[in-house]
Structure formats: structure tokens, C-alpha cells
Design an enzyme around this catalytic site. Structure first.
Site, PDB file in Angstrom:
ATOM      1  N   ASP A  31      59.710 121.410   2.870  1.00 51.39           N
ATOM      2  CA  ASP A  31      61.108 121.640   3.669  1.00 51.39           C
ATOM      3  C   ASP A  31      61.815 121.961   2.171  1.00 51.39           C
ATOM      4  O   ASP A  31      61.886 121.397   1.377  1.00 51.39           O
ATOM      5  CB  ASP A  31      61.394 120.705   4.242  1.00 51.39           C
ATOM      6  CG  ASP A  31      62.856 121.013   5.034  1.00 51.39           C
ATOM      7  OD1 ASP A  31      62.723 120.787   6.221  1.00 51.39           O
ATOM      8  OD2 ASP A  31      63.851 121.152   4.417  1.00 51.39           O
ATOM      9  N   ASN A  87      63.024 118.670  16.563  1.00 58.48           N
ATOM     10  CA  ASN A  87      64.366 118.941  16.965  1.00 58.48           C
ATOM     11  C   ASN A  87      64.348 120.130  18.008  1.00 58.48           C
ATOM     12  O   ASN A  87      63.917 121.236  17.613  1.00 58.48           O
ATOM     13  CB  ASN A  87      65.233 119.289  15.952  1.00 58.48           C
ATOM     14  CG  ASN A  87      65.435 118.159  14.991  1.00 58.48           C
ATOM     15  OD1 ASN A  87      65.207 117.048  15.287  1.00 58.48           O
ATOM     16  ND2 ASN A  87      65.708 118.270  13.813  1.00 58.48           N
ATOM     17  N   GLN A  94      68.410 121.263  16.002  1.00 54.67           N
ATOM     18  CA  GLN A  94      67.438 122.492  15.647  1.00 54.67           C
ATOM     19  C   GLN A  94      68.439 123.586  14.961  1.00 54.67           C
ATOM     20  O   GLN A  94      69.378 123.743  15.644  1.00 54.67           O
ATOM     21  CB  GLN A  94      66.798 122.877  16.907  1.00 54.67           C
ATOM     22  CG  GLN A  94      65.801 124.040  16.284  1.00 54.67           C
ATOM     23  CD  GLN A  94      64.820 124.474  17.754  1.00 54.67           C
ATOM     24  OE1 GLN A  94      65.115 123.937  18.829  1.00 54.67           O
ATOM     25  NE2 GLN A  94      63.812 125.242  17.211  1.00 54.67           N
ATOM     26  N   VAL A  96      66.670 126.438  13.123  1.00 56.45           N
ATOM     27  CA  VAL A  96      65.556 127.181  12.938  1.00 56.45           C
ATOM     28  C   VAL A  96      64.930 127.624  14.258  1.00 56.45           C
ATOM     29  O   VAL A  96      64.220 126.521  14.505  1.00 56.45           O
ATOM     30  CB  VAL A  96      64.762 127.331  11.715  1.00 56.45           C
ATOM     31  CG1 VAL A  96      63.748 128.616  11.669  1.00 56.45           C
ATOM     32  CG2 VAL A  96      65.529 127.113  10.348  1.00 56.45           C
ATOM     33  N   HIS A 100      58.876 123.863  14.981  1.00 50.87           N
ATOM     34  CA  HIS A 100      58.306 123.083  13.858  1.00 50.87           C
ATOM     35  C   HIS A 100      58.364 121.964  13.931  1.00 50.87           C
ATOM     36  O   HIS A 100      59.005 121.158  14.533  1.00 50.87           O
ATOM     37  CB  HIS A 100      59.073 123.776  12.378  1.00 50.87           C
ATOM     38  CG  HIS A 100      60.386 123.384  12.569  1.00 50.87           C
ATOM     39  ND1 HIS A 100      61.267 124.519  13.199  1.00 50.87           N
ATOM     40  CD2 HIS A 100      61.327 122.750  12.398  1.00 50.87           C
ATOM     41  CE1 HIS A 100      62.468 124.357  13.127  1.00 50.87           C
ATOM     42  NE2 HIS A 100      62.683 122.845  12.597  1.00 50.87           N
ATOM     43  N   HIS A 102      58.417 118.433  11.948  1.00 49.28           N
ATOM     44  CA  HIS A 102      58.707 117.992  10.718  1.00 49.28           C
ATOM     45  C   HIS A 102      57.847 116.630  10.074  1.00 49.28           C
ATOM     46  O   HIS A 102      57.640 115.995  11.048  1.00 49.28           O
ATOM     47  CB  HIS A 102      60.126 117.146  10.564  1.00 49.28           C
ATOM     48  CG  HIS A 102      61.326 118.327  10.748  1.00 49.28           C
ATOM     49  ND1 HIS A 102      62.153 118.627   9.759  1.00 49.28           N
ATOM     50  CD2 HIS A 102      61.848 118.824  11.956  1.00 49.28           C
ATOM     51  CE1 HIS A 102      63.049 119.525  10.107  1.00 49.28           C
ATOM     52  NE2 HIS A 102      62.906 119.440  11.448  1.00 49.28           N
TER      53      HIS A 102
HETATM   54  P1  AMP Z   1      65.631 122.327  12.114  1.00 52.43           P
HETATM   55  O1  AMP Z   1      67.018 121.531  11.721  1.00 52.43           O
HETATM   56  O2  AMP Z   1      64.517 120.885  12.793  1.00 52.43           O
HETATM   57  O3  AMP Z   1      65.581 123.433  12.845  1.00 52.43           O
HETATM   58  O4  AMP Z   1      64.739 122.221  10.900  1.00 52.43           O
HETATM   59  C1  AMP Z   1      64.894 123.461   9.995  1.00 52.43           C
HETATM   60  C2  AMP Z   1      64.395 122.889   8.705  1.00 52.43           C
HETATM   61  O5  AMP Z   1      64.163 124.162   7.911  1.00 52.43           O
HETATM   62  C3  AMP Z   1      65.498 122.275   7.896  1.00 52.43           C
HETATM   63  O6  AMP Z   1      65.022 120.996   7.576  1.00 52.43           O
HETATM   64  C4  AMP Z   1      65.646 123.178   6.755  1.00 52.43           C
HETATM   65  O7  AMP Z   1      65.860 122.510   5.603  1.00 52.43           O
HETATM   66  C5  AMP Z   1      64.359 123.933   6.562  1.00 52.43           C
HETATM   67  N1  AMP Z   1      64.430 125.269   5.968  1.00 52.43           N
HETATM   68  C6  AMP Z   1      65.303 126.137   6.039  1.00 52.43           C
HETATM   69  N2  AMP Z   1      65.129 127.451   5.511  1.00 52.43           N
HETATM   70  C7  AMP Z   1      63.970 126.883   4.832  1.00 52.43           C
HETATM   71  C8  AMP Z   1      63.166 127.522   3.772  1.00 52.43           C
HETATM   72  N3  AMP Z   1      63.331 128.964   3.342  1.00 52.43           N
HETATM   73  N4  AMP Z   1      61.972 127.133   3.366  1.00 52.43           N
HETATM   74  C9  AMP Z   1      61.688 125.854   3.593  1.00 52.43           C
HETATM   75  N5  AMP Z   1      62.337 124.930   4.534  1.00 52.43           N
HETATM   76  C10 AMP Z   1      63.636 125.579   5.149  1.00 52.43           C
END
Ligand code: AMP
Length: 114
Positions: A31, A87, A94, A96, A100, A102
Site C-alpha cells: 500500500d 472496505n 472504500q 478504490v 482488494h 488489506h
Molecule cells: P480502500 O480505502 O479500502 O479503497 O483502500 C485503497 C487503498 O489503496 C488505500 O489504502 C490507499 O493507500 C491505496 N492506494 C491508493 N493508490 C495506490 C497506489 N498507487 N499504490 C498502492 N496503493 C495505493
């Protein structure tokens, strides 16, 4: 413009990431904003937006993601204590919209989670 998700762009090597595991079904990378000494995201190649978009057909894939998550923790030396989080939806944090898992480890974790 691209319709690809951020994480599909990582899978396609259009965006750099610290990849720790990859197979034909999923990828795992660190992450960008780690919340623990180990913070890896396990992401299916199939761009399901949310866990709640998965169907019965996806259940073997979902099981695979959990198996890979445990393997990532074990391979990093945290096989005895790690936290998994998914999430689902903006209201749950959430950001992204490509499913995924974590994988977090290396510090104490509270329960109930925040
Ligand atoms: P969520 O909030 O559960 O959707 O988690 C999305 C996660 O993606 C967050 O913990 C971010 O820090 C992570 N994230 C966003 N962009 C990137 C990236 N380019 N490379 C790695 N992790 C990322």
C-alpha cells in the site's frame, strides 16, 4: 482517458508498485500509504468493484484471495498475527473501486476496529 481502474493499471504495469506476489488470478503489492509495518493489498485481476458485486461464480476467486493474503503475511514473517480488511462501499471507507483485501501486520490491532 482510460476506463481501467487504478489497480488494473498497476497489474498492466502502467503505474509502478512494489509487487510482492502475482499469479494468474491476483496481484499483491505494498500500500502506498501504509497503516502498519506490513500493509499489502491483494487485488483480483478481475476488476470487481466491491465485494458485494461478487457472485457465486466468484467464490473460488474470493477464497483464493484469502489464501494469498495469508501467504503474503506468512512470507513477510507475520504468519501468527495479521489483520485482513475489506472496505465495501464509500460509507465503509472504500476509496478504490476495485476489490482488494488489506493485509496488515506488525503492530497491535484494536477490537472492535475503528
Ligand atoms: P480502500 O480505502 O479500502 O479503497 O483502500 C485503497 C487503498 O489503496 C488505500 O489504502 C490507499 O493507500 C491505496 N492506494 C491508493 N493508490 C495506490 C497506489 N498507487 N499504490 C498502492 N496503493 C495505493
Amino acid at each position: 482517458m482510460t476506463d481501467k481502474t487504478l489497480f488494473t493499471r498497476i497489474i498492466d504495469r502502467e503505474i509502478p508498485a512494489a509487487i510482492v506476489y502475482e499469479d494468474e488470478l491476483c496481484i499483491a503489492f505494498k500500500d502506498l500509504n501504509p497503516q502498519a509495518p506490513l500493509h499489502v493489498l491483494v487485488v483480483p485481476v478481475k476488476p470487481l468493484p466491491r465485494l458485494s458485486d461478487a457472485t457465486a461464480t466468484d467464490e473460488p476467486l474470493l477464497g483464493h484471495l484469502l489464501g494469498v493474503a495469508a501467504r503474503v503475511a506468512r512470507d513477510a514473517g507475520y504468519g501468527e498475527a495479521f489483520r485482513l480488511a475489506i472496505n465495501n462501499g464509500a460509507g465503509a471507507g472504500q476509496t478504490v473501486f476495485h476489490l482488494h483485501v488489506h493485509v496488515l501486520a506488525g503492530r497491535p490491532f484494536n477490537w472492535p476496529p475503528g
